[in-house]
Design an enzyme around this catalytic site. Structure first.
Site, mmCIF file in Angstrom:
data_model
loop_
_atom_site.group_PDB
_atom_site.id
_atom_site.type_symbol
_atom_site.label_atom_id
_atom_site.label_comp_id
_atom_site.label_asym_id
_atom_site.label_seq_id
_atom_site.Cartn_x
_atom_site.Cartn_y
_atom_site.Cartn_z
ATOM 1 N N GLY A 53 0.911 -1.045 0.165
ATOM 2 C CA GLY A 53 -0.082 -0.111 0.026
ATOM 3 C C GLY A 53 0.883 1.282 0.081
ATOM 4 O O GLY A 53 1.952 1.142 -0.645
ATOM 5 N N CYS A 82 6.439 -5.305 0.675
ATOM 6 C CA CYS A 82 6.336 -3.932 -0.224
ATOM 7 C C CYS A 82 6.395 -2.872 0.678
ATOM 8 O O CYS A 82 7.345 -2.761 1.307
ATOM 9 C CB CYS A 82 5.388 -3.918 -1.193
ATOM 10 S SG CYS A 82 5.599 -2.712 -2.487
ATOM 11 N N HIS A 173 5.445 -9.053 -3.794
ATOM 12 C CA HIS A 173 3.920 -9.553 -3.147
ATOM 13 C C HIS A 173 3.693 -10.907 -3.476
ATOM 14 O O HIS A 173 3.012 -10.999 -4.486
ATOM 15 C CB HIS A 173 2.848 -8.741 -3.917
ATOM 16 C CG HIS A 173 2.975 -7.064 -3.876
ATOM 17 N ND1 HIS A 173 2.181 -6.604 -2.718
ATOM 18 C CD2 HIS A 173 3.558 -6.160 -4.277
ATOM 19 C CE1 HIS A 173 2.408 -5.335 -2.773
ATOM 20 N NE2 HIS A 173 3.130 -4.899 -3.847
ATOM 21 N N GLU A 175 1.530 -12.585 -1.738
ATOM 22 C CA GLU A 175 -0.087 -12.766 -1.627
ATOM 23 C C GLU A 175 -0.799 -12.844 -2.881
ATOM 24 O O GLU A 175 -2.000 -12.921 -2.845
ATOM 25 C CB GLU A 175 -0.595 -11.595 -0.646
ATOM 26 C CG GLU A 175 -0.583 -10.186 -1.206
ATOM 27 C CD GLU A 175 0.594 -9.377 -1.227
ATOM 28 O OE1 GLU A 175 0.519 -8.106 -1.399
ATOM 29 O OE2 GLU A 175 1.491 -10.032 -0.805
#
Length: 195
Positions: A53, A82, A173, A175
């Site tokens: 984010g 990140c 990332h 995920e």
């Protein structure tokens, strides 16, 4: 029962939640996965996953809600992806709130802007893994005198995954893949710490 909290402030929270649940199932361990937003939620966790984010916004929320203090006071392991890597660092190339849990310096947006995002197979934990890099940071430096720091992965000469103690910082990332390798690794680190 151990508890892993997915810090629900910004980023791919639901993807981290789903992949962590899948990792728990794959490992066959007694771990509860829960979305957490406030200091009192974090306080009862054995590990925290901090997703990507905008690191400045996330950092401000973490400080405003006292989450940083709870994590530090309770020595809760953090796995940051990140923006999470940026927040785990003690220094970055931008003046912003940081958790400062790891003796690392991070360059934000090392690989460029959103349009420069890419996927690249990398080696991590002895296996191939698809690195999804989105406005990704990278390490500028780390304190090589610290015995509890180990580099987990490099890409194109940059360190993109590093561990200090039970804290793990990666610039990509995981995920956004179906691969639970890194989440399983973090869960095992948390379980080893509390057992």
């Amino acid at each position: 029962m151990a508890k892993i909290g997915i810090l629900n402030l910004q980023g791919a929270v639901s993807e981290h939640y789903d992949l962590t649940k899948k990792a728990v199932k794959n490992l066959g361990v007694n771990v509860k996965v829960e979305s957490v937003r406030y200091a009192e939620d974090v306080e009862v966790c054995d590990g925290i996953i901090l997703s990507g984010g905008e690191s400045t916004v996330i950092g401000k929320l973490i400080c405003k809600r006292g989450i940083d203090k709870v994590i530090k006071d309770n020595n809760i392991p953090v796995f940051g992806t990140c923006a999470g890597m940026v927040l785990l660092s003690k220094k970055t190339d931008f003046n912003q709130p940081l958790l400062g849990l790891m003796d690392i310096s991070v360059k934000r947006n090392n690989y460029g802007r959103q349009k420069d995002s890419f996927e690249q197979p990398i080696d991590i934990l002895g296996q191939k893994f698809l690195g999804v890099f989105i406005r990704a940071p990278a390490l500028e430096s780390y304190d090589e005198t610290k015995e509890d720091i180990k580099v987990l992965s490099e890409y194109d000469g940059d360190i993109v995954a590093i561990q200090q103690g039970c804290n793990i910082a990666i610039s990509f990332h995981p995920e956004l893949t179906e691969d639970t390798l890194i989440h399983e690794y973090f869960i095992n680190e948390v379980l080893n710490k509390i057992n």
